[in-house]
Design a protein around this motif. Structure first.
Motif, short mmCIF file in Angstrom:
data_model
loop_
_atom_site.label_atom_id
_atom_site.label_comp_id
_atom_site.label_asym_id
_atom_site.label_seq_id
_atom_site.Cartn_x
_atom_site.Cartn_y
_atom_site.Cartn_z
N GLU A 5 3.84 -4.49 5.30
CA GLU A 5 2.94 -3.34 5.45
C GLU A 5 1.48 -3.80 5.37
OE1 GLU A 5 5.48 0.37 3.55
OE2 GLU A 5 4.41 -0.98 2.19
N PHE A 6 1.22 -4.73 4.46
CA PHE A 6 -0.15 -5.23 4.32
C PHE A 6 -0.58 -5.97 5.59
CE2 PHE A 6 -3.56 -8.04 3.05
CZ PHE A 6 -4.33 -7.24 2.21
N ALA A 12 -4.54 -3.86 11.86
CA ALA A 12 -5.14 -2.63 12.38
C ALA A 12 -6.54 -2.39 11.84
CB ALA A 12 -4.24 -1.44 12.03
N ALA A 13 -6.76 -2.68 10.57
CA ALA A 13 -8.02 -2.30 9.92
C ALA A 13 -9.12 -3.34 10.02
CB ALA A 13 -7.76 -1.98 8.45
N THR A 18 -14.68 -4.61 10.31
CA THR A 18 -15.70 -5.59 10.71
C THR A 18 -16.79 -4.91 11.52
OG1 THR A 18 -14.08 -7.38 10.66
CG2 THR A 18 -16.08 -7.76 11.93
N GLY A 19 -16.40 -4.03 12.43
CA GLY A 19 -17.40 -3.29 13.21
C GLY A 19 -18.29 -2.43 12.33
N GLN A 20 -17.70 -1.79 11.35
CA GLN A 20 -18.48 -0.94 10.45
C GLN A 20 -19.45 -1.78 9.60
OE1 GLN A 20 -15.32 1.02 8.33
NE2 GLN A 20 -14.76 2.29 10.10
N LEU A 21 -18.96 -2.89 9.09
CA LEU A 21 -19.82 -3.75 8.27
C LEU A 21 -20.85 -4.47 9.12
CD1 LEU A 21 -19.74 -4.25 5.12
CD2 LEU A 21 -17.81 -3.02 6.04
#
Length: 171
Positions: A5-6, A12-13, A18-21
């Motif tokens: 799951e990780f 996915a995340a 990375t785009g947000q940061l």
């Protein structure tokens, strides 16, 4: 959260975070670094992270805090550097050092490593053997051959020797 799951969550995340940061820091490399570091911290506590408890928000928060911390550290360093006077001039290496480095470059790597560790780093023969994973006898042979080769490379020409002595460089 299980390892599988990780892994799926990471795949996915990571690009999204990375785009947000990247938008936050203005530096893609820095954004990738802090997101990766946040994921490393999340990996250590993956069993406590619940899929329905917004683990992405937790990682984003950790990554933003890491980015701010790095920015503050860089800012403090820059302030320190600005207030530290630069040396007037830094002398370059002398001709002896340049000749030594040139001669060392001509040695085989194993001999060069033994000579540098023993004579420049002040390690014992046993310590050199331990660091290079070589028997003590092999290290002694490398040192002997390396010193002999250095002597040949660094030998002063008979014709040039009086000039060097007159200049005060050789005593």
């Amino acid at each position: 959260m299980t390892e599988d799951e990780f892994d799926a969550f990471y795949a996915a995340a990571f690009p999204r975070l990375t785009g947000q940061l990247y938008a936050f820091t203005g530096d893609l490399s820095e954004a990738q670094d802090v997101v990766q570091e946040a994921f490393v911290q999340a990996w250590d506590r993956r069993h406590k992270l619940l899929v329905d408890a917004a683990p992405e928000a937790w990682i984003r928060t950790v990554a933003m805090r890491l980015a701010v911390s790095r920015w503050r550290r860089a800012k403090r360093w820059l302030e320190l550097v600005r207030h530290t006077p630069l040396p007037e001039s830094t002398p370059g290496p002398g001709p002896e050092r340049t000749a030594l480095v040139t001669a060392l470059r001509q040695l085989p790597e194993t001999q060069r490593m033994a000579v540098v560790l023993h004579h420049l780093c002040d390690l014992t023969v046993e310590q050199v053997a331990s660091e290079t994973d070589a028997p003590v006898g092999t290290v002694k042979a490398r040192l002997s051959r390396g010193r002999a080769a250095l002597a040949r490379h660094l030998a002063v020409d008979e014709a040039a020797e009086p000039t060097l002595r007159e200049s005060g460089r050789v005593r």
